[in-house]
Write a protein that holds these residues in place. Sequence first.
Motif, PDB file in Angstrom:
ATOM      1  N   ILE A   1      -2.247   5.474  -0.541  1.00 20.02           N
ATOM      2  CA  ILE A   1      -3.102   5.407  -1.738  1.00 20.02           C
ATOM      3  C   ILE A   1      -3.825   4.067  -1.878  1.00 20.02           C
ATOM      4  O   ILE A   1      -4.500   3.832  -2.870  1.00 20.02           O
ATOM      5  N   GLY A   2      -3.693   3.183  -0.880  1.00 21.78           N
ATOM      6  CA  GLY A   2      -4.477   1.942  -0.879  1.00 21.78           C
ATOM      7  C   GLY A   2      -3.680   0.719  -1.274  1.00 21.78           C
ATOM      8  O   GLY A   2      -2.580   0.825  -1.792  1.00 21.78           O
ATOM      9  N   SER A   3      -4.261  -0.443  -1.036  1.00 27.35           N
ATOM     10  CA  SER A   3      -3.561  -1.710  -1.289  1.00 27.35           C
ATOM     11  C   SER A   3      -3.527  -2.012  -2.776  1.00 27.35           C
ATOM     12  O   SER A   3      -4.570  -2.047  -3.422  1.00 27.35           O
ATOM     13  N   LEU A   4      -2.329  -2.217  -3.288  1.00 30.25           N
ATOM     14  CA  LEU A   4      -2.178  -2.529  -4.711  1.00 30.25           C
ATOM     15  C   LEU A   4      -1.450  -3.873  -4.847  1.00 30.25           C
ATOM     16  O   LEU A   4      -0.459  -4.121  -4.162  1.00 30.25           O
ATOM     17  N   PRO A   5      -1.942  -4.738  -5.729  1.00 27.86           N
ATOM     18  CA  PRO A   5      -1.314  -6.058  -5.866  1.00 27.86           C
ATOM     19  C   PRO A   5      -0.027  -6.017  -6.686  1.00 27.86           C
ATOM     20  O   PRO A   5       0.197  -5.086  -7.472  1.00 27.86           O
TER      21      PRO A   5
ATOM     22  N   GLY B   1       7.584   0.419  -0.532  1.00 27.48           N
ATOM     23  CA  GLY B   1       8.127  -0.764   0.148  1.00 27.48           C
ATOM     24  C   GLY B   1       9.569  -0.975  -0.257  1.00 27.48           C
ATOM     25  O   GLY B   1       9.956  -0.692  -1.394  1.00 27.48           O
ATOM     26  N   LYS B   2      10.341  -1.471   0.683  1.00 28.77           N
ATOM     27  CA  LYS B   2      11.779  -1.644   0.480  1.00 28.77           C
ATOM     28  C   LYS B   2      12.077  -2.516  -0.740  1.00 28.77           C
ATOM     29  O   LYS B   2      12.865  -2.144  -1.609  1.00 28.77           O
ATOM     30  N   ALA B   3      11.434  -3.676  -0.813  1.00 29.84           N
ATOM     31  CA  ALA B   3      11.737  -4.626  -1.896  1.00 29.84           C
ATOM     32  C   ALA B   3      11.360  -4.045  -3.251  1.00 29.84           C
ATOM     33  O   ALA B   3      12.115  -4.161  -4.225  1.00 29.84           O
ATOM     34  N   ASN B   4      10.190  -3.387  -3.332  1.00 35.09           N
ATOM     35  CA  ASN B   4       9.761  -2.789  -4.601  1.00 35.09           C
ATOM     36  C   ASN B   4      10.689  -1.651  -5.006  1.00 35.09           C
ATOM     37  O   ASN B   4      11.030  -1.505  -6.182  1.00 35.09           O
ATOM     38  N   ALA B   5      11.096  -0.829  -4.027  1.00 41.27           N
ATOM     39  CA  ALA B   5      11.972   0.311  -4.334  1.00 41.27           C
ATOM     40  C   ALA B   5      13.331  -0.182  -4.826  1.00 41.27           C
ATOM     41  O   ALA B   5      13.883   0.347  -5.795  1.00 41.27           O
ATOM     42  N   ARG B   6      13.836  -1.232  -4.182  1.00 39.06           N
ATOM     43  CA  ARG B   6      15.137  -1.774  -4.594  1.00 39.06           C
ATOM     44  C   ARG B   6      15.055  -2.382  -5.987  1.00 39.06           C
ATOM     45  O   ARG B   6      15.991  -2.256  -6.783  1.00 39.06           O
TER      46      ARG B   6
ATOM     47  N   ASP C   1       0.862  -1.177   0.000  1.00 35.40           N
ATOM     48  CA  ASP C   1       0.000   0.000   0.000  1.00 35.40           C
ATOM     49  C   ASP C   1       0.904   1.234   0.000  1.00 35.40           C
ATOM     50  O   ASP C   1       1.378   1.677   1.055  1.00 35.40           O
ATOM     51  N   PRO C   2       1.171   1.775  -1.197  1.00 33.05           N
ATOM     52  CA  PRO C   2       2.121   2.888  -1.327  1.00 33.05           C
ATOM     53  C   PRO C   2       1.648   4.145  -0.592  1.00 33.05           C
ATOM     54  O   PRO C   2       0.457   4.403  -0.477  1.00 33.05           O
ATOM     55  N   LYS C   3       2.632   4.866  -0.110  1.00 39.79           N
ATOM     56  CA  LYS C   3       2.358   6.123   0.570  1.00 39.79           C
ATOM     57  C   LYS C   3       3.103   7.237  -0.150  1.00 39.79           C
ATOM     58  O   LYS C   3       4.232   7.041  -0.583  1.00 39.79           O
ATOM     59  N   VAL C   4       2.444   8.382  -0.258  1.00 44.36           N
ATOM     60  CA  VAL C   4       3.021   9.508  -0.984  1.00 44.36           C
ATOM     61  C   VAL C   4       3.147  10.684  -0.025  1.00 44.36           C
ATOM     62  O   VAL C   4       2.143  11.109   0.574  1.00 44.36           O
ATOM     63  N   PHE C   5       4.363  11.185   0.129  1.00 38.59           N
ATOM     64  CA  PHE C   5       4.652  12.263   1.083  1.00 38.59           C
ATOM     65  C   PHE C   5       5.008  13.538   0.326  1.00 38.59           C
ATOM     66  O   PHE C   5       5.844  13.506  -0.585  1.00 38.59           O
ATOM     67  N   PHE C   6       4.418  14.639   0.722  1.00 41.35           N
ATOM     68  CA  PHE C   6       4.797  15.931   0.141  1.00 41.35           C
ATOM     69  C   PHE C   6       6.073  16.404   0.831  1.00 41.35           C
ATOM     70  O   PHE C   6       6.156  16.425   2.062  1.00 41.35           O
ATOM     71  N   ILE C   7       7.071  16.777   0.022  1.00 42.98           N
ATOM     72  CA  ILE C   7       8.345  17.218   0.588  1.00 42.98           C
ATOM     73  C   ILE C   7       8.496  18.739   0.518  1.00 42.98           C
ATOM     74  O   ILE C   7       8.820  19.382   1.511  1.00 42.98           O
ATOM     75  N   GLY C   8       8.247  19.301  -0.659  1.00 42.19           N
ATOM     76  CA  GLY C   8       8.369  20.753  -0.769  1.00 42.19           C
ATOM     77  C   GLY C   8       8.185  21.199  -2.198  1.00 42.19           C
ATOM     78  O   GLY C   8       7.951  20.384  -3.098  1.00 42.19           O
TER      79      GLY C   8
END
Length: 274
Positions: free
Chosen positions: A158-162, A237-242, A80-87
């Motif tokens: 943004i919710g659970s994505l498969p 997620g760590k694995a997806n980002a890597r 479930d991806p999360k999106v953070f506003f930085i600037g």
Amino acid sequence: MKNKFLRSLLAAALGTGLLSIAAPASAFDIKSRDEAPANFKNILQDFRAFVGEERRYLSPESIKAKQVNLSDLTLKLNYDPKVFFIGETANLYRDRLDFKATTGSQVQTGQIIFGDTSCNTGDSSFTNFSQFCPNPNDALQGKVAPYQPLNVGDWVNIGSLPAGTKLDFQLVPNDINGGIYENGVKGIFGLNQDLNPDNLQHAVAYYYKDYLVLGFEDLWGGGDQDYNDTVFAIDIGKANARAAANVPEPSVAAAMFAIAILSLMKTRRRQAVD
Ligand SMILES: [Ca+2]
Ligand SMILES: [Ca+2]
């Protein structure tokens, strides 16, 4: 005959989920940095290096991050991806951020994450605020969330994505003031430059401490290409980002190292026997 054919075509399309589902543009619940996961809070201050001042080109070396190829951002594992506003650095534009998720033939589009990605002037007591937010803005009158300026670190889930879901993020420059147009075409800039109305790259992404940092250039025609007009950190997620950044898992890296040592030892032994 023709109607029957169309009906069966429609039925087939519905049955296989080939029709795109334009989900209602319902707003996500925007949470504050205080409610963010601890690992994000711990490195939030680091992310200011990705915002910087206008016209400053970010080299991956200078920000100690790895540049990520965005043409195919696909989840390898459920998340479930999360999106953070930085600037943001923009003086005049107030951009909107949407996402699009494609899972097989199912497409979710038009999902508004943030309607007004301006830095909130009211957040100025945040440490190093002016480096995250050199040009903050007051809220526009009569606008409610998600069409309100953001504090640094505001985020949504943004919710659970498969696994297998392909993600796209789209910036709609100055949408709250009517958007930007060229020859009647509205500016909407996504990750794939071929789909952008000006056919130019508008986003760059970096892998940084298991987050993807996404920076947009919001001017039609590519502007000054500093890709820091609005900046977000994405937790897929760590694995997806890597996987997205081609960074080997530590266990894989260790195994590759072990194989290299073993083959070296074998070669040595063979040489000793010869
Ligand atoms: Ca601004
Ligand atoms: Ca710019």
